[in-house]
Scaffold this motif. Structure first.
Motif, PDB file in Angstrom:
ATOM      1  N   GLY A  39       0.861  -1.180   0.000  1.00  0.00           N
ATOM      2  CA  GLY A  39       0.000   0.000   0.000  1.00  0.00           C
ATOM      3  C   GLY A  39       0.891   1.221   0.000  1.00  0.00           C
ATOM      4  N   GLU A  40       0.405   2.290  -0.601  1.00  0.00           N
ATOM      5  CA  GLU A  40       1.237   3.496  -0.618  1.00  0.00           C
ATOM      6  C   GLU A  40       0.393   4.747  -0.475  1.00  0.00           C
ATOM      7  OE1 GLU A  40       2.238   4.490  -5.135  1.00  0.00           O
ATOM      8  OE2 GLU A  40       3.077   2.565  -4.513  1.00  0.00           O
ATOM      9  N   THR A  51       0.994  -8.856   4.690  1.00  0.00           N
ATOM     10  CA  THR A  51       0.573 -10.119   4.095  1.00  0.00           C
ATOM     11  C   THR A  51      -0.856  -9.948   3.594  1.00  0.00           C
ATOM     12  OG1 THR A  51      -0.408 -11.048   6.095  1.00  0.00           O
ATOM     13  CG2 THR A  51       1.976 -11.393   5.769  1.00  0.00           C
ATOM     14  N   ALA A  52      -1.307 -10.879   2.769  1.00  0.00           N
ATOM     15  CA  ALA A  52      -2.687 -10.837   2.280  1.00  0.00           C
ATOM     16  C   ALA A  52      -3.679 -11.122   3.407  1.00  0.00           C
ATOM     17  CB  ALA A  52      -2.879 -11.822   1.134  1.00  0.00           C
ATOM     18  N   THR A  87      -6.391  -2.639   2.892  1.00  0.00           N
ATOM     19  CA  THR A  87      -7.499  -2.727   1.930  1.00  0.00           C
ATOM     20  C   THR A  87      -7.135  -3.670   0.795  1.00  0.00           C
ATOM     21  OG1 THR A  87      -8.250  -0.492   2.459  1.00  0.00           O
ATOM     22  CG2 THR A  87      -8.941  -1.391   0.336  1.00  0.00           C
ATOM     23  N   LYS A  88      -5.908  -3.549   0.297  1.00  0.00           N
ATOM     24  CA  LYS A  88      -5.451  -4.435  -0.774  1.00  0.00           C
ATOM     25  C   LYS A  88      -5.348  -5.876  -0.278  1.00  0.00           C
ATOM     26  CE  LYS A  88      -3.052  -0.943  -3.488  1.00  0.00           C
ATOM     27  NZ  LYS A  88      -1.750  -0.412  -3.930  1.00  0.00           N
ATOM     28  N   ALA A  89      -4.966  -6.056   0.979  1.00  0.00           N
ATOM     29  CA  ALA A  89      -4.875  -7.404   1.552  1.00  0.00           C
ATOM     30  C   ALA A  89      -6.260  -8.043   1.602  1.00  0.00           C
ATOM     31  CB  ALA A  89      -4.259  -7.349   2.950  1.00  0.00           C
ATOM     32  N   LYS A  92      -7.301  -8.985  -1.917  1.00  0.00           N
ATOM     33  CA  LYS A  92      -6.554 -10.149  -2.392  1.00  0.00           C
ATOM     34  C   LYS A  92      -7.099 -11.424  -1.756  1.00  0.00           C
ATOM     35  CE  LYS A  92      -3.147 -11.996  -4.693  1.00  0.00           C
ATOM     36  NZ  LYS A  92      -3.205 -12.068  -6.146  1.00  0.00           N
ATOM     37  N   ALA A  93      -7.382 -11.377  -0.468  1.00  0.00           N
ATOM     38  CA  ALA A  93      -7.928 -12.544   0.223  1.00  0.00           C
ATOM     39  C   ALA A  93      -9.286 -12.923  -0.362  1.00  0.00           C
ATOM     40  CB  ALA A  93      -8.040 -12.272   1.729  1.00  0.00           C
ATOM     41  N   GLN A  94     -10.125 -11.926  -0.637  1.00  0.00           N
ATOM     42  CA  GLN A  94     -11.436 -12.203  -1.231  1.00  0.00           C
ATOM     43  C   GLN A  94     -11.294 -12.780  -2.636  1.00  0.00           C
ATOM     44  OE1 GLN A  94     -13.441  -8.440  -0.827  1.00  0.00           O
ATOM     45  NE2 GLN A  94     -14.193  -8.935   1.210  1.00  0.00           N
TER      46      GLN A  94
END
Length: 114
Positions: A39-40, A51-52, A87-89, A92-94
């Motif tokens: 994330g940035e 991690t995811a 949020t990205k994790a 990705k998990a979903q």
């Protein structure tokens, strides 16, 4: 000979599917723990990696943002980068869970616990 047992054959199939899913879920949990998302914030001045599964494991801060009078800005950028990574994790998990449930013939919107 088994005509009187009705749906027990279906039950056995369901149990087998459940066992397969349990194994695949365990594998997916391990994969998510090993996947990294970044994330940035601040146009890349602050980057957070996790991690995811959403476990924060690193921060990268561009030294150009270290000015004593901008402490609050730096703190905000750090928080924003962490939130972006989390949020990205989650996404990705979903995404990975969707792949798993589709492969098992479950509806795409089924929500399984992590």
């Amino acid at each position: 000979m088994l005509k009187g047992l009705g749906g027990l054959g279906d039950m056995a199939k369901m149990m087998k599917k459940a066992q397969e899913m349990q194994g695949k879920m365990a594998d997916l949990q391990e994969e998510l723990a090993n996947m990294t998302v970044i994330g940035e914030s601040g146009a890349g001045l602050v980057k957070a990696s996790c991690t995811a599964k959403g476990i924060l494991n690193g921060l990268d801060i561009d030294p150009s943002i270290f000015h004593p009078d901008e402490k609050e800005v730096v703190e905000d950028l750090i928080l924003a980068a962490i939130k972006d990574a989390q949020t990205k994790a989650t996404a990705k998990a979903q995404e990975e869970m969707s792949k798993l449930t589709e492969g098992l013939g479950l509806p795409a919107d089924v929500k399984l616990p992590f």
